[in-house]
Design an enzyme around this catalytic site. Sequence first.
Site, mmCIF file in Angstrom:
data_model
loop_
_atom_site.group_PDB
_atom_site.id
_atom_site.type_symbol
_atom_site.label_atom_id
_atom_site.label_comp_id
_atom_site.label_asym_id
_atom_site.label_seq_id
_atom_site.Cartn_x
_atom_site.Cartn_y
_atom_site.Cartn_z
ATOM 1 N N ARG A 102 0.876 -1.185 0.000
ATOM 2 C CA ARG A 102 0.000 0.000 0.000
ATOM 3 C C ARG A 102 0.903 1.222 0.000
ATOM 4 O O ARG A 102 1.711 1.411 0.917
ATOM 5 C CB ARG A 102 -0.895 0.005 1.245
ATOM 6 C CG ARG A 102 -1.566 1.339 1.479
ATOM 7 C CD ARG A 102 -2.673 1.305 2.497
ATOM 8 N NE ARG A 102 -3.828 0.608 1.978
ATOM 9 C CZ ARG A 102 -5.054 0.686 2.516
ATOM 10 N NH1 ARG A 102 -5.264 1.442 3.578
ATOM 11 N NH2 ARG A 102 -6.060 0.020 1.986
ATOM 12 N N HIS A 129 -7.391 0.626 -6.381
ATOM 13 C CA HIS A 129 -7.625 -0.209 -5.188
ATOM 14 C C HIS A 129 -8.338 -1.491 -5.646
ATOM 15 O O HIS A 129 -9.501 -1.729 -5.336
ATOM 16 C CB HIS A 129 -8.467 0.575 -4.177
ATOM 17 C CG HIS A 129 -8.407 0.012 -2.786
ATOM 18 N ND1 HIS A 129 -7.653 -1.093 -2.456
ATOM 19 C CD2 HIS A 129 -9.010 0.404 -1.630
ATOM 20 C CE1 HIS A 129 -7.799 -1.333 -1.160
ATOM 21 N NE2 HIS A 129 -8.614 -0.450 -0.639
ATOM 22 N N GLN A 132 -10.204 -3.943 -3.150
ATOM 23 C CA GLN A 132 -11.499 -3.448 -2.686
ATOM 24 C C GLN A 132 -12.572 -3.705 -3.742
ATOM 25 O O GLN A 132 -13.684 -4.141 -3.424
ATOM 26 C CB GLN A 132 -11.399 -1.944 -2.377
ATOM 27 C CG GLN A 132 -12.702 -1.350 -1.889
ATOM 28 C CD GLN A 132 -13.128 -1.905 -0.535
ATOM 29 O OE1 GLN A 132 -12.342 -1.903 0.407
ATOM 30 N NE2 GLN A 132 -14.354 -2.387 -0.428
ATOM 31 N N ASP A 219 -17.211 7.309 -1.555
ATOM 32 C CA ASP A 219 -15.943 7.177 -0.822
ATOM 33 C C ASP A 219 -15.622 8.547 -0.235
ATOM 34 O O ASP A 219 -16.238 9.564 -0.600
ATOM 35 C CB ASP A 219 -14.840 6.694 -1.795
ATOM 36 C CG ASP A 219 -13.500 6.457 -1.105
ATOM 37 O OD1 ASP A 219 -13.478 6.318 0.146
ATOM 38 O OD2 ASP A 219 -12.466 6.429 -1.806
ATOM 39 N N CYS A 259 -16.152 1.810 0.522
ATOM 40 C CA CYS A 259 -14.977 0.999 0.863
ATOM 41 C C CYS A 259 -14.612 1.120 2.338
ATOM 42 O O CYS A 259 -13.980 0.221 2.878
ATOM 43 C CB CYS A 259 -13.801 1.398 -0.024
ATOM 44 S SG CYS A 259 -13.401 3.143 0.067
ATOM 45 N N ARG A 287 -13.653 -8.497 1.922
ATOM 46 C CA ARG A 287 -12.235 -8.272 1.659
ATOM 47 C C ARG A 287 -11.446 -9.534 2.013
ATOM 48 O O ARG A 287 -10.548 -9.950 1.282
ATOM 49 C CB ARG A 287 -11.705 -7.086 2.497
ATOM 50 C CG ARG A 287 -12.249 -5.719 2.100
ATOM 51 C CD ARG A 287 -11.732 -5.262 0.748
ATOM 52 N NE ARG A 287 -10.276 -5.238 0.677
ATOM 53 C CZ ARG A 287 -9.518 -4.234 1.104
ATOM 54 N NH1 ARG A 287 -10.065 -3.148 1.593
ATOM 55 N NH2 ARG A 287 -8.189 -4.281 0.994
#
Length: 303
Positions: A102, A129, A132, A219, A259, A287
């Site tokens: 990340r 991402h 996700q 988001d 997310c 996830r």
Amino acid sequence: MKHLLKMADLSKEEIESILDLADQLKYEKKNHIPHPLLAGKTLGMIFQKSSTRTRVSFEVGMYQLGGHALFLSSNDLQIGRGEPVQDTARVLSRYLDGIMIRTFAQKEVEDLAAYGSIPVINGLTDYAHPCQVLADLLTIREKYAALEGLKLCYIGDGNNMANSLIVGCLTMGMKVAVATPKDYQPDPAVLEEAKGNPNFLLTDSPMEAVKDADVVYTDTWASMGQEKEKEERMKAFAGFQVNEELLKAAKPGAIVQHCLPAYRGQEITEEVFEAHADELFDEAENRLHVQKAVLVKLLGDQQ
Ligand code: CP
Ligand code: NVA
């Protein structure tokens, strides 16, 4: 599939196969059927940004698969003191079976994959991402049984989530409508790729985007690394909130996805968040299951 660096790395068939394996692993976990498919394997997890879901789900996922995960904070790695990613990649490839990273720049993830000799998984960059979005697709498929023909609308910042949702949902034959302020649109390369697709709409009108949507997605207005822009972003995104009024224009029974972490009163109201909490936490749970499937595909000997 050698790495998971962005959604465009995956074909429709590959996504379906990951989701099918995730369903199976989820079923086995719920029924206490062990699945040590990665016994003896190790995953290094490099974090240059904060995380709750990604860190815990990857670490627990590796354990459940019979393997081991190492949390590698960039504050403690030599990469944080300037050791090039190219060297880090070649060193870690001698010890580990896979790397999850990340970070900020997509190029860093691409370089890690190019210089290393083990699979690399993007655990979030400013651009993408993918883990996700795979969890989102798993959740949407669970709710609606099939993805093709469903309409997802994304309301808010044209960020990593928007970029990855556009690519992932269009690949699966879904309709995607994105509403962002004009100055906060998704990545130009993603838009260039999507613009000829009759299933894609970009607008600055949340009401237009949400019309007849099966899935309403949002988001944060200020992603990790954008903390200094927070005040100006609060103003720019003022009309881009997922609230009861907006949801009335979606299809009756539409689900809400985010997310997480969510900022109530900004991109989503408390009321909408709590009314859709089950869907949102199913999404967060997924996830774990979907990433286990990705890990088995990339690090496993059989798949
Ligand atoms: N959604 C997500 O990636 O959450 P974390 O930042 O907590 O990992
Ligand atoms: N867009 C958000 C997603 C967090 C999971 C960020 O990059 O901070």
